[in-house]
Write a protein that holds these residues in place. Structure first.
Motif, PDB file in Angstrom:
ATOM      1  N   GLN A 118       0.258  77.090  63.654  1.00 31.46           N
ATOM      2  CA  GLN A 118       1.610  76.805  63.180  1.00 31.46           C
ATOM      3  C   GLN A 118       2.022  77.805  62.098  1.00 31.46           C
ATOM      4  N   SER A 169       5.270  78.558  59.257  1.00 31.67           N
ATOM      5  CA  SER A 169       6.373  77.844  58.614  1.00 31.67           C
ATOM      6  C   SER A 169       7.560  78.755  58.322  1.00 31.67           C
ATOM      7  N   SER A 195      10.734  78.751  55.687  1.00 34.84           N
ATOM      8  CA  SER A 195      11.217  78.091  54.477  1.00 34.84           C
ATOM      9  C   SER A 195      12.671  78.447  54.190  1.00 34.84           C
ATOM     10  N   GLN A 233      10.843  75.232  49.837  1.00 33.58           N
ATOM     11  CA  GLN A 233      10.940  74.079  50.736  1.00 33.58           C
ATOM     12  C   GLN A 233      10.845  74.524  52.196  1.00 33.58           C
ATOM     13  N   ILE A 234       9.933  73.906  52.925  1.00 36.76           N
ATOM     14  CA  ILE A 234       9.734  74.246  54.335  1.00 36.76           C
ATOM     15  C   ILE A 234      10.791  73.547  55.184  1.00 36.76           C
ATOM     16  N   LEU A 235      11.522  74.312  55.964  1.00 40.48           N
ATOM     17  CA  LEU A 235      12.536  73.740  56.852  1.00 40.48           C
ATOM     18  C   LEU A 235      11.911  73.206  58.136  1.00 40.48           C
ATOM     19  N   PHE A 236      11.018  74.016  58.724  1.00 42.59           N
ATOM     20  CA  PHE A 236      10.343  73.592  59.946  1.00 42.59           C
ATOM     21  C   PHE A 236       9.141  74.492  60.190  1.00 42.59           C
ATOM     22  N   THR A 237       8.274  74.050  61.076  1.00 45.32           N
ATOM     23  CA  THR A 237       7.138  74.869  61.497  1.00 45.32           C
ATOM     24  C   THR A 237       7.233  75.081  63.000  1.00 45.32           C
ATOM     25  N   VAL A 238       6.644  76.167  63.467  1.00 44.23           N
ATOM     26  CA  VAL A 238       6.695  76.493  64.890  1.00 44.23           C
ATOM     27  C   VAL A 238       5.385  77.159  65.274  1.00 44.23           C
ATOM     28  N   ASN A 239       4.965  76.963  66.511  1.00 46.50           N
ATOM     29  CA  ASN A 239       3.766  77.606  67.007  1.00 46.50           C
ATOM     30  C   ASN A 239       3.937  79.121  66.957  1.00 46.50           C
TER      31      ASN A 239
END
Length: 232
Positions: A135, A137, A139, A202-208
């Motif tokens: 993963q 991230s 931000s 601040q993390i908005l989303f995670t992606v593979n």
């Protein structure tokens, strides 16, 4: 990617460039840069460049320089040439903008993937035989940095375009004033990036990471296809 006809003309122009004197080459380089920023097609840019090179080289053979040929107001000369050519439509300008964003996003996205701490940790864990986390991230800071880099690039291009080929004149600003302005701009940018580093964690989303790579490659492919089949 240039169209075949434009690419051939570009190669011919590059060869003609080599025959310019040092002084004429400096002026021609500035004029070509100015044409690159104009609202005309890439093919028209190369056609104008070709005509200019032939004019300047003919003048060189007569022992004349570019100033003797077209005067010293290069900007006005180029503006007249540009005004006589077909201008890009609104649709063409939008397509150009999309193409730039596709390319810049793919480059900046690739850099982020390569330099991210998650990638470094993944490599380290793979080497040491530890658990692998695929993963990566995204931000708030990453997105803000992206916007600032793109906006700054457009601003720099705009400033360069406005100041290219300006007639030589005495500058009213002192060296101290220029130094203060440059320092203020540099300090302002540093402050912006420090704020981003502080509030942008601040993390908005995670992606593979593999999904991210496919997405980035897809953006680059879209850029190449857009240039090949749409942009003229």
């Amino acid at each position: 990617m240039m169209k075949t006809e434009t690419k051939i003309l570009n190669q011919e122009n590059n060869e003609l460039d080599k025959r310019l004197t040092e002084e004429n080459n400096i002026v021609m380089t500035d004029m070509v840069c100015y044409l690159r920023l104009a609202n005309i097609s890439e093919h028209d840019q190369e056609v104008v460049r070709h005509d200019l090179l032939q004019m300047v080289l003919s003048a060189q053979e007569r022992g004349e320089d570019i100033k003797t040929l077209i005067g010293e107001d290069y900007k006005s000369f180029c503006d007249e040439v540009i005004a006589a050519l077909p201008q890009k439509s609104q649709k063409e300008r939008v397509i150009d903008l999309i193409d730039i964003l596709l390319l810049s996003t793919s480059i900046l996205g690739g850099i982020h993937i390569v330099l991210s701490k998650e990638t470094m940790e993944l490599i380290y864990n793979a080497v040491t035989g530890q658990h692998l986390n695929f993963q990566i991230s995204i931000s708030v800071g990453n997105l803000l940095s992206y916007v600032i880099i793109i906006a700054t690039a457009f601003l720099i291009i705009h400033v360069i375009g406005k100041n290219l080929l300006k007639p030589e004149k005495k500058h009213n600003q002192s060296k101290l004033k220029k130094f203060i302005i440059a320092g203020a701009i540099g300090g302002g940018l540093m402050a912006v990036f420090l704020i981003i580093a502080w509030v942008g964690r601040q993390i908005l989303f995670t992606v593979n990471i593999f999904t991210a790579c496919v997405f980035i490659i897809g953006l680059y492919i879209a850029h190449k296809l857009l240039q090949k089949f749409i942009i003229t």
